[in-house]
Design a protein around this motif. Structure first.
Motif, PDB file in Angstrom:
ATOM      1  N   LEU A   1       0.831  -1.205   0.000  1.00 25.79           N
ATOM      2  CA  LEU A   1       0.000   0.000   0.000  1.00 25.79           C
ATOM      3  C   LEU A   1       0.869   1.259   0.000  1.00 25.79           C
ATOM      4  CD1 LEU A   1      -2.775   1.329   0.097  1.00 25.79           C
ATOM      5  CD2 LEU A   1      -2.730   1.077   2.598  1.00 25.79           C
ATOM      6  N   THR A   2       1.891   1.277   0.837  1.00 31.54           N
ATOM      7  CA  THR A   2       2.808   2.423   0.876  1.00 31.54           C
ATOM      8  C   THR A   2       3.458   2.629  -0.482  1.00 31.54           C
ATOM      9  OG1 THR A   2       3.273   2.163   3.234  1.00 31.54           O
ATOM     10  CG2 THR A   2       4.940   3.300   1.925  1.00 31.54           C
ATOM     11  N   ASN A   3       3.926   1.543  -1.097  1.00 27.35           N
ATOM     12  CA  ASN A   3       4.593   1.655  -2.390  1.00 27.35           C
ATOM     13  C   ASN A   3       3.631   2.084  -3.494  1.00 27.35           C
ATOM     14  OD1 ASN A   3       7.406   1.026  -1.925  1.00 27.35           O
ATOM     15  ND2 ASN A   3       6.706  -0.978  -1.314  1.00 27.35           N
ATOM     16  N   TYR A   4       2.409   1.578  -3.446  1.00 22.76           N
ATOM     17  CA  TYR A   4       1.410   1.981  -4.436  1.00 22.76           C
ATOM     18  C   TYR A   4       1.126   3.475  -4.340  1.00 22.76           C
ATOM     19  CZ  TYR A   4      -3.165   2.650  -6.565  1.00 22.76           C
ATOM     20  OH  TYR A   4      -4.210   3.124  -7.305  1.00 22.76           O
ATOM     21  N   LEU A   5       0.893   3.951  -3.110  1.00 21.56           N
ATOM     22  CA  LEU A   5       0.616   5.374  -2.918  1.00 21.56           C
ATOM     23  C   LEU A   5       1.826   6.232  -3.292  1.00 21.56           C
ATOM     24  CD1 LEU A   5      -1.318   5.182   0.477  1.00 21.56           C
ATOM     25  CD2 LEU A   5      -2.292   5.582  -1.805  1.00 21.56           C
ATOM     26  N   GLY A   6       3.018   5.786  -2.898  1.00 21.46           N
ATOM     27  CA  GLY A   6       4.235   6.529  -3.224  1.00 21.46           C
ATOM     28  C   GLY A   6       4.463   6.605  -4.722  1.00 21.46           C
ATOM     29  N   GLN A   7       4.281   5.478  -5.405  1.00 28.33           N
ATOM     30  CA  GLN A   7       4.449   5.450  -6.859  1.00 28.33           C
ATOM     31  C   GLN A   7       3.437   6.363  -7.540  1.00 28.33           C
ATOM     32  OE1 GLN A   7       3.757   1.844  -9.634  1.00 28.33           O
ATOM     33  NE2 GLN A   7       5.771   1.554  -8.719  1.00 28.33           N
ATOM     34  N   SER A   8       2.204   6.354  -7.044  1.00 22.21           N
ATOM     35  CA  SER A   8       1.171   7.218  -7.623  1.00 22.21           C
ATOM     36  C   SER A   8       1.535   8.687  -7.460  1.00 22.21           C
ATOM     37  CB  SER A   8      -0.180   6.950  -6.954  1.00 22.21           C
ATOM     38  OG  SER A   8      -0.584   5.626  -7.178  1.00 22.21           O
ATOM     39  N   LEU A   9       2.015   9.064  -6.268  1.00 23.48           N
ATOM     40  CA  LEU A   9       2.390  10.462  -6.026  1.00 23.48           C
ATOM     41  C   LEU A   9       3.571  10.886  -6.896  1.00 23.48           C
ATOM     42  CD1 LEU A   9       2.061  10.633  -2.139  1.00 23.48           C
ATOM     43  CD2 LEU A   9       0.618  11.798  -3.825  1.00 23.48           C
ATOM     44  N   VAL A  10       4.582  10.041  -6.974  1.00 25.50           N
ATOM     45  CA  VAL A  10       5.770  10.376  -7.769  1.00 25.50           C
ATOM     46  C   VAL A  10       5.401  10.501  -9.250  1.00 25.50           C
ATOM     47  CG1 VAL A  10       7.999   9.492  -8.584  1.00 25.50           C
ATOM     48  CG2 VAL A  10       7.442   9.402  -6.161  1.00 25.50           C
ATOM     49  N   CYS A  11       4.652   9.536  -9.772  1.00 24.68           N
ATOM     50  CA  CYS A  11       4.298   9.564 -11.194  1.00 24.68           C
ATOM     51  C   CYS A  11       3.352  10.716 -11.518  1.00 24.68           C
ATOM     52  CB  CYS A  11       3.698   8.226 -11.615  1.00 24.68           C
ATOM     53  SG  CYS A  11       4.916   6.895 -11.641  1.00 24.68           S
ATOM     54  N   THR A  12       2.437  11.027 -10.608  1.00 24.56           N
ATOM     55  CA  THR A  12       1.552  12.176 -10.818  1.00 24.56           C
ATOM     56  C   THR A  12       2.374  13.458 -10.898  1.00 24.56           C
ATOM     57  OG1 THR A  12      -0.270  11.089  -9.676  1.00 24.56           O
ATOM     58  CG2 THR A  12      -0.391  13.474  -9.857  1.00 24.56           C
ATOM     59  N   TRP A  13       3.345  13.584 -10.006  1.00 21.30           N
ATOM     60  CA  TRP A  13       4.194  14.775 -10.010  1.00 21.30           C
ATOM     61  C   TRP A  13       5.043  14.858 -11.277  1.00 21.30           C
ATOM     62  CZ3 TRP A  13       9.631  15.332  -9.563  1.00 21.30           C
ATOM     63  CH2 TRP A  13      10.064  16.654  -9.408  1.00 21.30           C
ATOM     64  N   ILE A  14       5.560  13.722 -11.741  1.00 23.42           N
ATOM     65  CA  ILE A  14       6.417  13.720 -12.932  1.00 23.42           C
ATOM     66  C   ILE A  14       5.617  14.044 -14.192  1.00 23.42           C
ATOM     67  CG2 ILE A  14       7.780  12.238 -14.467  1.00 23.42           C
ATOM     68  CD1 ILE A  14       8.823  10.812 -11.954  1.00 23.42           C
ATOM     69  N   PHE A  15       4.428  13.447 -14.322  1.00 23.03           N
ATOM     70  CA  PHE A  15       3.735  13.508 -15.607  1.00 23.03           C
ATOM     71  C   PHE A  15       2.672  14.598 -15.711  1.00 23.03           C
ATOM     72  CE2 PHE A  15       5.250   9.075 -15.422  1.00 23.03           C
ATOM     73  CZ  PHE A  15       6.110   9.142 -16.507  1.00 23.03           C
ATOM     74  N   ASN A  16       2.057  15.004 -14.625  1.00 24.17           N
ATOM     75  CA  ASN A  16       0.964  15.975 -14.720  1.00 24.17           C
ATOM     76  C   ASN A  16       1.470  17.414 -14.739  1.00 24.17           C
ATOM     77  OD1 ASN A  16      -0.778  13.859 -14.797  1.00 24.17           O
ATOM     78  ND2 ASN A  16      -1.700  14.216 -12.816  1.00 24.17           N
ATOM     79  N   GLY A  17       0.554  18.320 -15.117  1.00 26.46           N
ATOM     80  CA  GLY A  17       0.919  19.728 -15.271  1.00 26.46           C
ATOM     81  C   GLY A  17       1.310  20.419 -13.984  1.00 26.46           C
ATOM     82  N   HIS A  18       0.796  19.961 -12.814  1.00 27.94           N
ATOM     83  CA  HIS A  18       1.170  20.601 -11.551  1.00 27.94           C
ATOM     84  C   HIS A  18       2.547  20.164 -11.058  1.00 27.94           C
ATOM     85  CE1 HIS A  18      -1.042  16.911 -10.434  1.00 27.94           C
ATOM     86  NE2 HIS A  18      -0.129  16.820  -9.499  1.00 27.94           N
ATOM     87  N   GLY A  19       3.192  19.270 -11.815  1.00 22.28           N
ATOM     88  CA  GLY A  19       4.554  18.839 -11.491  1.00 22.28           C
ATOM     89  C   GLY A  19       5.476  19.196 -12.647  1.00 22.28           C
ATOM     90  N   LEU A  20       6.200  18.201 -13.136  1.00 20.85           N
ATOM     91  CA  LEU A  20       7.126  18.436 -14.240  1.00 20.85           C
ATOM     92  C   LEU A  20       6.435  18.479 -15.601  1.00 20.85           C
ATOM     93  CD1 LEU A  20      10.063  16.103 -13.101  1.00 20.85           C
ATOM     94  CD2 LEU A  20       9.824  18.571 -12.777  1.00 20.85           C
TER      95      LEU A  20
END
Length: 194
Positions: free
Chosen positions: A108-127
């Motif tokens: 669960l921790t890894n799933y949530l962490g991966q989701s947060l990192v990938c959202t930040w990398i790929f979405n407009g509010h991140g990179l």
């Protein structure tokens, strides 16, 4: 959504396969060969259909499009899972896959962490890198993230009993904070003679 996967996991648990993989090895083989190859075949069918279905936005057509794209992924995931269960029946593969065990204990921790990192990398509010990475960079980034999660999980579970999200989940389930640090083994007093 995730509902089909949850129900699939529940069905697998209730079937008893997960509690006795060695005793259910024929069923696991049947699942692997039937579901994995079926999912792979459907994936190759779904890829060209996905472009044609992209404009389907009305009622049951949209539902049909979602099912056509989701079903191959669910079947492949189940096939991968059955394949890993088969590999884990061999001592050599148990040794090779052992480093992944801490990551599974913190799923669960890894799933949530991966989701947060990938959202930040790929979405407009991140990179905002969605659609801008080459396949090689995308693959390299995925391997790097996965490797970092394996290392973090091993480090964390060397110090704590549960992952952060797992600890929070357990605490909410039991209605009180669960001990996060490993408990020291209590010495057993010898029985009095006589």
């Amino acid at each position: 959504g995730c509902a089909p996967q949850f129900f699939l996991g529940l069905a697998l648990w209730r079937s008893g396969i997960l509690r006795d993989v060695a005793g259910s090895i024929r069923s696991v083989r049947r699942i692997f060969h039937g579901v994995f190859w079926g999912g792979l075949g459907l994936t190759f069918l779904a890829i060209p259909l996905a472009a044609k279905m992209a404009t389907w936005r009305h009622g049951w057509l949209e539902l049909l499009r979602g099912c056509a794209l989701e079903l191959p992924m669910i079947l492949l995931a189940l096939g991968y899972f059955a394949g890993i269960l088969l590999l884990l029946q061999r001592a050599r593969w148990q040794r090779w896959l052992a480093p992944l065990a801490p990551m599974g204990r913190m799923a669960l921790t890894n799933y949530l962490g991966q989701s947060l990192v990938c959202t930040w990398i790929f979405n407009g509010h991140g990179l905002g890198l969605y659609g801008k990475l080459t396949p090689a960079a995308f693959m390299l980034g995925g391997v790097a993230l996965y490797g970092a999660q394996i290392a973090f999980s091993r480090w964390w579970l060397g110090r704590f009993r549960f992952g952060p999200a797992e600890w929070l989940w357990r605490s909410m389930t039991y209605g009180r904070l669960q001990p996060l640090r490993p408990q020291p083994l209590q010495e057993v007093e010898p029985c009095p003679e006589g």
